[in-house]
Design a protein around this motif. Sequence first.
Motif, PDB file in Angstrom:
ATOM      1  N   ALA A  15      -1.529  14.721 -15.425  1.00  0.00           N
ATOM      2  CA  ALA A  15      -1.575  16.093 -15.947  1.00  0.00           C
ATOM      3  C   ALA A  15      -1.198  17.107 -14.881  1.00  0.00           C
ATOM      4  N   ASP A  16      -1.679  16.892 -13.636  1.00  0.00           N
ATOM      5  CA  ASP A  16      -1.397  17.880 -12.599  1.00  0.00           C
ATOM      6  C   ASP A  16       0.061  17.836 -12.161  1.00  0.00           C
ATOM      7  N   GLU A  17       0.762  16.710 -12.420  1.00  0.00           N
ATOM      8  CA  GLU A  17       2.187  16.640 -12.096  1.00  0.00           C
ATOM      9  C   GLU A  17       3.016  17.371 -13.150  1.00  0.00           C
ATOM     10  N   PHE A  18       2.647  17.203 -14.407  1.00  0.00           N
ATOM     11  CA  PHE A  18       3.397  17.862 -15.472  1.00  0.00           C
ATOM     12  C   PHE A  18       3.068  19.351 -15.555  1.00  0.00           C
ATOM     13  N   ARG A  19       1.956  19.723 -14.954  1.00  0.00           N
ATOM     14  CA  ARG A  19       1.510  21.121 -14.973  1.00  0.00           C
ATOM     15  C   ARG A  19       2.612  22.089 -14.558  1.00  0.00           C
ATOM     16  N   ASP A  20       3.293  21.775 -13.455  1.00  0.00           N
ATOM     17  CA  ASP A  20       4.295  22.696 -12.924  1.00  0.00           C
ATOM     18  C   ASP A  20       5.434  22.922 -13.909  1.00  0.00           C
ATOM     19  N   TYR A  21       5.752  21.889 -14.697  1.00  0.00           N
ATOM     20  CA  TYR A  21       6.840  22.018 -15.666  1.00  0.00           C
ATOM     21  C   TYR A  21       6.411  22.847 -16.876  1.00  0.00           C
ATOM     22  N   ILE A  22       5.301  22.476 -17.487  1.00  0.00           N
ATOM     23  CA  ILE A  22       4.907  23.165 -18.716  1.00  0.00           C
ATOM     24  C   ILE A  22       4.562  24.624 -18.443  1.00  0.00           C
ATOM     25  N   LEU A  23       3.857  24.894 -17.328  1.00  0.00           N
ATOM     26  CA  LEU A  23       3.530  26.282 -17.002  1.00  0.00           C
ATOM     27  C   LEU A  23       4.789  27.060 -16.638  1.00  0.00           C
ATOM     28  N   GLY A  24       5.718  26.389 -15.964  1.00  0.00           N
ATOM     29  CA  GLY A  24       6.980  27.038 -15.607  1.00  0.00           C
ATOM     30  C   GLY A  24       7.808  27.396 -16.827  1.00  0.00           C
ATOM     31  N   PHE A  25       7.856  26.487 -17.806  1.00  0.00           N
ATOM     32  CA  PHE A  25       8.631  26.765 -19.018  1.00  0.00           C
ATOM     33  C   PHE A  25       7.983  27.871 -19.854  1.00  0.00           C
ATOM     34  N   ILE A  26       6.656  27.877 -19.900  1.00  0.00           N
ATOM     35  CA  ILE A  26       5.960  28.961 -20.608  1.00  0.00           C
ATOM     36  C   ILE A  26       6.280  30.295 -19.937  1.00  0.00           C
ATOM     37  N   PHE A  27       6.295  30.276 -18.615  1.00  0.00           N
ATOM     38  CA  PHE A  27       6.598  31.494 -17.865  1.00  0.00           C
ATOM     39  C   PHE A  27       8.032  31.954 -18.132  1.00  0.00           C
ATOM     40  N   TYR A  28       8.965  31.014 -18.151  1.00  0.00           N
ATOM     41  CA  TYR A  28      10.364  31.350 -18.448  1.00  0.00           C
ATOM     42  C   TYR A  28      10.479  31.948 -19.850  1.00  0.00           C
ATOM     43  N   LYS A  29       9.788  31.360 -20.814  1.00  0.00           N
ATOM     44  CA  LYS A  29       9.817  31.895 -22.181  1.00  0.00           C
ATOM     45  C   LYS A  29       9.247  33.313 -22.211  1.00  0.00           C
ATOM     46  N   TYR A  30       8.180  33.525 -21.445  1.00  0.00           N
ATOM     47  CA  TYR A  30       7.587  34.862 -21.369  1.00  0.00           C
ATOM     48  C   TYR A  30       8.591  35.867 -20.805  1.00  0.00           C
TER      49      TYR A  30
END
Length: 536
Positions: free
Chosen positions: A26-41
Amino acid sequence: MSEEHKKQLEQQLWNIANTLRGKMNADEFRDYILGFIFYKYLAEKMEIYADSILKPDGIKFTDIDENTEEGQAYIQAIREEALEKLGYFLKPSELFSAIAKRGNHNTEEKSLSQAAEPTETYNTKHNFILEDLQKILNNVQNSTMGTESEEDFDNLFEDMDLNSTKLGKTPEARNGIIAKVLAHLDKIDFELEQTELDVLGDAYEYLIGKFASGAGKKAGEFYTPQEVSMVLAKLVTAGKKKLKSAYDPTCGSGSLLLRVAKEVEEVNNFYGQELNRTTYNLARMNMILHDVHYRKFDIKQEDTLEHPQHLEHRFEAIVANPPFSAKWSANQLFMSDDRFSQYGKLAPKSKADFAFVQHMIYQLDENGTMAIVLPHGVLFRGSAEGHIREYLIKEKNYLDAVIGLPANIFYGTGIPTCILVFKKCRENPDDILFIDASEHYEKVKTQNVLRQEDIDKIIETYIERKTEDKYSYVANLSEIEENDYNLNIPRYVDTFEEEEPVDIDTVMAEIKNLETQRAELDMEIAGYFQELGLSF
């Protein structure tokens, strides 16, 4: 958006993260999912702002043809205003929805890498969007170069390695999972136009917390449990509606600073420092995603004790959850550092707890309040720490309160912790408040959690500064001195529960009764043995 809808958004985002991360932790995928949410924002914020500019012309941002002179004129005008207002710029073809749709439709159009001119609209070939997506993320950063916001966006997406084999063994596999993530996120309406509610910000915090709960010891690097954050924030904002500044010297994901903002009407400026590069990026994203303007926050990446970045500032509110008993250099050169020199001793190399306290006190404004979470050892350990503790109380009289927290409320460690509250100008200079909240919590699975009632009780007791049997005690400074400046909470808050007195006559009667029963039982057993012809 109702509370129910907010929870739905949180669950939707977590489900995407949880189901699409494959074999990654989970902590490895964290950077991707949070990054994509941020990009969408960023993309949705860009589109909303651009549409507001274009409204008098009766067109939408996505209607602009980037390949015409008129389109380029529009884009240039919007770019200038967006960089001033938002701090970054995205073209219509770089919006999240555009790349998400291209990633999930077969086309024969050129990819960005194949485009003849940089102004051409770029699309994927056979759904392959990795190169285009990487260029878009780079362009977000590049758009800020030479502007005030450059430092805030510098290398913000560097932890999103789109070519990592953790996402898939082949480029096609990596492209597939990223396209899926984008498609799922594209279906979610962040409702950013509902400016009165920070729904996405809350959902982002929820995700950070969920990732932290699965990250074990690593979680402490970037996340303070929300309940503890709330206590710290309420302590430093007590009696205040506005703050000139808030500072966290070990800011992690920035959650603590943002929690402070929720407790007051306004915080003029946020300051933070973080050692871990990935967490530093997360903190900047978190600030921007919570709609904190780039001019209002200053987050730096460096070792706070060894290389402080904000020494010229003094802060009205300081909060921190530093790494417990971390190692530091304790270099003797620090004896000439204004943060430490007056104490005469440095915190030991193996335990930097008091070094963080000294650093924070140095940066605390005269009318400010600071609250720091530390392991219980700081209350009673001797040698240099005992000397520093005595100096803070006897010579400076800065310590305002000591609050004992339940054990096992932090991810990855079960050690008991406490909160120390400091003020330079104390309203109650003749005493120190002790609160023992160690037994006030709810157990949730393997974690202890402060309930709202527990938080309220701590804050109410702190504000009213009252003594309550087995919970709190207001100790005058002479008592502290009598205890050789040992702050161990049981010395001041007596939580001992007396056992009920033993009635000796009753106990003796019970014993006599049991002996009678045993004698009768022995006789009965002896009879059975006799019938069987056996000796007993």
